[in-house]
Design a protein around this motif. Structure first.
Motif, PDB file in Angstrom:
ATOM      1  N   THR A   1       0.822  -1.201   0.000  1.00 24.04           N
ATOM      2  CA  THR A   1       0.000   0.000   0.000  1.00 24.04           C
ATOM      3  C   THR A   1       0.855   1.250   0.000  1.00 24.04           C
ATOM      4  OG1 THR A   1      -1.715   1.211   1.213  1.00 24.04           O
ATOM      5  CG2 THR A   1      -0.107  -0.007   2.514  1.00 24.04           C
ATOM      6  N   ALA A   2       0.240   2.316  -0.457  1.00 21.73           N
ATOM      7  CA  ALA A   2       0.910   3.622  -0.409  1.00 21.73           C
ATOM      8  C   ALA A   2       0.781   4.252   0.964  1.00 21.73           C
ATOM      9  CB  ALA A   2       0.309   4.555  -1.460  1.00 21.73           C
ATOM     10  N   LEU A   3      -0.036   3.641   1.823  1.00 23.64           N
ATOM     11  CA  LEU A   3      -0.193   4.159   3.178  1.00 23.64           C
ATOM     12  C   LEU A   3       1.015   3.739   4.000  1.00 23.64           C
ATOM     13  CD1 LEU A   3      -3.941   3.179   3.706  1.00 23.64           C
ATOM     14  CD2 LEU A   3      -3.041   5.395   2.993  1.00 23.64           C
ATOM     15  N   GLY A   4       1.892   4.678   4.278  1.00 20.31           N
ATOM     16  CA  GLY A   4       3.139   4.335   4.940  1.00 20.31           C
ATOM     17  C   GLY A   4       3.167   4.609   6.419  1.00 20.31           C
ATOM     18  N   ASP A   5       2.014   4.892   7.038  1.00 18.96           N
ATOM     19  CA  ASP A   5       2.025   5.257   8.451  1.00 18.96           C
ATOM     20  C   ASP A   5       1.950   4.027   9.347  1.00 18.96           C
ATOM     21  OD1 ASP A   5      -1.104   4.999   9.351  1.00 18.96           O
ATOM     22  OD2 ASP A   5      -0.867   5.587   7.243  1.00 18.96           O
ATOM     23  N   ASP A   6       2.358   4.216  10.591  1.00 19.17           N
ATOM     24  CA  ASP A   6       2.408   3.107  11.542  1.00 19.17           C
ATOM     25  C   ASP A   6       1.034   2.537  11.831  1.00 19.17           C
ATOM     26  OD1 ASP A   6       5.113   3.377  11.688  1.00 19.17           O
ATOM     27  OD2 ASP A   6       5.105   4.561  13.531  1.00 19.17           O
ATOM     28  N   GLU A   7       0.017   3.389  11.889  1.00 17.21           N
ATOM     29  CA  GLU A   7      -1.338   2.925  12.208  1.00 17.21           C
ATOM     30  C   GLU A   7      -1.841   1.937  11.154  1.00 17.21           C
ATOM     31  OE1 GLU A   7      -5.867   4.661  12.929  1.00 17.21           O
ATOM     32  OE2 GLU A   7      -4.161   6.039  12.774  1.00 17.21           O
ATOM     33  N   ALA A   8      -1.580   2.245   9.875  1.00 16.79           N
ATOM     34  CA  ALA A   8      -2.006   1.353   8.798  1.00 16.79           C
ATOM     35  C   ALA A   8      -1.285   0.012   8.900  1.00 16.79           C
ATOM     36  CB  ALA A   8      -1.751   1.994   7.444  1.00 16.79           C
ATOM     37  N   GLU A   9       0.006   0.059   9.231  1.00 14.67           N
ATOM     38  CA  GLU A   9       0.772  -1.175   9.352  1.00 14.67           C
ATOM     39  C   GLU A   9       0.270  -2.028  10.506  1.00 14.67           C
ATOM     40  OE1 GLU A   9       5.405  -2.676   9.929  1.00 14.67           O
ATOM     41  OE2 GLU A   9       4.959  -0.570   9.486  1.00 14.67           O
ATOM     42  N   LEU A  10       0.017  -1.407  11.649  1.00 14.77           N
ATOM     43  CA  LEU A  10      -0.483  -2.148  12.810  1.00 14.77           C
ATOM     44  C   LEU A  10      -1.849  -2.761  12.540  1.00 14.77           C
ATOM     45  CD1 LEU A  10       0.611   0.242  15.716  1.00 14.77           C
ATOM     46  CD2 LEU A  10       1.539  -2.028  15.187  1.00 14.77           C
ATOM     47  N   ARG A  11      -2.684  -2.014  11.826  1.00 14.48           N
ATOM     48  CA  ARG A  11      -4.005  -2.544  11.508  1.00 14.48           C
ATOM     49  C   ARG A  11      -3.890  -3.770  10.604  1.00 14.48           C
ATOM     50  NH1 ARG A  11      -8.967   0.533   8.287  1.00 14.48           N
ATOM     51  NH2 ARG A  11     -10.502  -1.143   8.598  1.00 14.48           N
ATOM     52  N   GLY A  12      -2.962  -3.722   9.646  1.00 17.44           N
ATOM     53  CA  GLY A  12      -2.758  -4.858   8.769  1.00 17.44           C
ATOM     54  C   GLY A  12      -2.270  -6.084   9.522  1.00 17.44           C
ATOM     55  N   LEU A  13      -1.332  -5.875  10.436  1.00 17.50           N
ATOM     56  CA  LEU A  13      -0.830  -6.991  11.231  1.00 17.50           C
ATOM     57  C   LEU A  13      -1.910  -7.552  12.145  1.00 17.50           C
ATOM     58  CD1 LEU A  13       2.688  -5.557  12.148  1.00 17.50           C
ATOM     59  CD2 LEU A  13       2.157  -7.281  10.412  1.00 17.50           C
ATOM     60  N   ALA A  14      -2.787  -6.679  12.623  1.00 20.40           N
ATOM     61  CA  ALA A  14      -3.845  -7.109  13.539  1.00 20.40           C
ATOM     62  C   ALA A  14      -4.857  -8.031  12.866  1.00 20.40           C
ATOM     63  CB  ALA A  14      -4.560  -5.887  14.119  1.00 20.40           C
ATOM     64  N   VAL A  15      -5.071  -7.858  11.556  1.00 20.67           N
ATOM     65  CA  VAL A  15      -6.051  -8.710  10.868  1.00 20.67           C
ATOM     66  C   VAL A  15      -5.409  -9.969  10.288  1.00 20.67           C
ATOM     67  CG1 VAL A  15      -7.587  -6.793  10.351  1.00 20.67           C
ATOM     68  CG2 VAL A  15      -5.828  -7.452   8.675  1.00 20.67           C
ATOM     69  N   GLY A  16      -4.102 -10.141  10.511  1.00 21.92           N
ATOM     70  CA  GLY A  16      -3.482 -11.400  10.132  1.00 21.92           C
ATOM     71  C   GLY A  16      -2.368 -11.331   9.108  1.00 21.92           C
ATOM     72  N   ALA A  17      -2.044 -10.126   8.601  1.00 22.39           N
ATOM     73  CA  ALA A  17      -0.939 -10.017   7.651  1.00 22.39           C
ATOM     74  C   ALA A  17       0.381 -10.340   8.349  1.00 22.39           C
ATOM     75  CB  ALA A  17      -0.886  -8.614   7.050  1.00 22.39           C
ATOM     76  N   ILE A  18       1.333 -10.842   7.583  1.00 20.71           N
ATOM     77  CA  ILE A  18       2.614 -11.230   8.160  1.00 20.71           C
ATOM     78  C   ILE A  18       3.694 -10.184   7.914  1.00 20.71           C
ATOM     79  CG2 ILE A  18       3.560 -12.480   6.161  1.00 20.71           C
ATOM     80  CD1 ILE A  18       4.361 -14.703   8.187  1.00 20.71           C
ATOM     81  N   ASP A  19       3.439  -9.292   6.937  1.00 24.14           N
ATOM     82  CA  ASP A  19       4.434  -8.273   6.601  1.00 24.14           C
ATOM     83  C   ASP A  19       3.762  -7.159   5.824  1.00 24.14           C
ATOM     84  OD1 ASP A  19       6.874  -7.000   6.438  1.00 24.14           O
ATOM     85  OD2 ASP A  19       7.943  -8.717   5.578  1.00 24.14           O
TER      86      ASP A  19
END
Length: 334
Positions: free
Chosen positions: A84-102
């Motif tokens: 994603t073009a969303l490079g902020d920490d909140e977006a990354e944490l949300r992705g990891l929270a739903v099961g993404a690995i990286d």
């Protein structure tokens, strides 16, 4: 046949898919989807080794789609990398929270993408190997009860989506306790190994599974198989074990080792869980034992709503057990 790892790229922009494909296509088989709905279909068909998922898409976004993947028994172990073009920490944490690995950010940096994909594919394959070892019976080499229950759950889920058939077989070596008492446990282990090898020869399709369910009991899953087909496989198993000619002086059925088999087959439905199908096959196994052992009994199943309107499976009929065979003879289904 291409045995390279498969990567599923999900992005609503074809140009982004082309960029990713150019980076990965030398080492991986690439499939793609332009929407969440298409991605679900492609993922079930391709069974990818890794999913590269765009976050921002029209309709269902990447977060919602990732949740669906992680709730699906057939796809939950596939690693997901968000792009994603969303490079902020909140977006990354949300992705990891739903099961993404990286997480990788756009614009894609080829060396970074290639390294992360390679690392996660290698780790998945190592996990798969360890899981495979944990799900194997060490004596017979067949799957164990845990593997059978996992595979059955996944197959019921898949067949329910497709309106498909499934057959479940339960098998028991006749009077095996007497065999152990007469010949000793080392001979009992060799008997189990020989019976297992014979059963495995009758289960040839890639989706089929034969497992040691516990002790002298075995179970098989035959996806896409109706009652007649399942009875045919079961009879081949019964005849194959008897043809081994393993002496069994403690048997009250025949002078050699034999098996009794129960079969449950029918169309899948979301309400048909593991317990129902295993219980249905076990009920038929009990019928075979009551009728004299060394035979096959089967039952067709249909799906009907229960009193609360929920889907369930119900008996539709039965396959009568064959008459008791003479010592060394062959039983018939019918």
């Amino acid at each position: 046949m291409d045995d390279r790892p498969t990567i599923l790229v999900i992005d609503d922009e074809p140009a982004n898919i082309e960029i990713v494909s150019a980076v990965l296509e030398d080492d991986y088989e690439i499939c793609f989807a332009l929407s969440a709905e298409q991605a679900i279909q492609v993922a079930h068909a391709a069974r990818p080794d890794l999913i590269l998922l765009d976050v921002v898409m029209p309709g269902m976004d990447g977060y919602q789609l990732c949740r669906i993947f992680k709730a699906d028994p057939l796809l939950c172990d596939v690693p997901v990398i968000f792009a994603t073009a969303l490079g902020d920490d909140e977006a990354e944490l949300r992705g990891l929270a739903v099961g993404a690995i990286d997480y990788v950010t756009k614009p894609i940096r080829p060396a970074t993408l290639l390294r992360r994909v390679r690392n996660h594919v290698q780790m998945k394959r190592m996990r798969d190997q360890l899981t495979e070892q944990a799900l194997r019976d060490p004596l017979t080499g067949l799957g164990n009860r845990r593997m059978l229950e996992r595979r059955l759950q996944a197959e019921l889920h898949r067949q329910a989506r497709e309106g498909g058939l499934i057959a479940v077989l339960m098998l028991d070596i006749d009077h095996f306790k007497g065999f152990n008492d007469s010949y000793g446990h080392p001979e009992g282990d060799r008997c189990l190994q020989a019976v297992s090898a014979s059963l495995a020869q009758c289960v040839r399709r890639s989706g089929d599974l034969c497992a040691r369910y516990g002790g002298e009991e075995f179970a098989c899953i035959l996806p896409g198989t109706d009652l007649d087909g399942a009875l045919s496989v079961a009879e081949a198993m019964r005849a194959g074990v008897q043809a081994l000619g393993i002496a069994h002086r403690a048997s009250q059925v025949a002078p050699v080792v034999t098996v009794s088999i129960g079969v449950a087959s029918g169309r899948c439905d979301m309400g048909g869980d593991n317990g129902f199908w295993l219980t249905g096959a076990d009920r038929m196994l009990y019928r075979s034992k009551l009728a004299g052992r060394n035979r096959v009994s089967g039952q067709a199943m249909t799906t009907e709503p229960d009193a609360r309107g929920r889907s369930q499976c119900a008996p539709d009929g039965s396959h009568a057990p064959a008459p008791a065979p003479p010592p060394g003879g062959e039983a018939r289904t019918g």
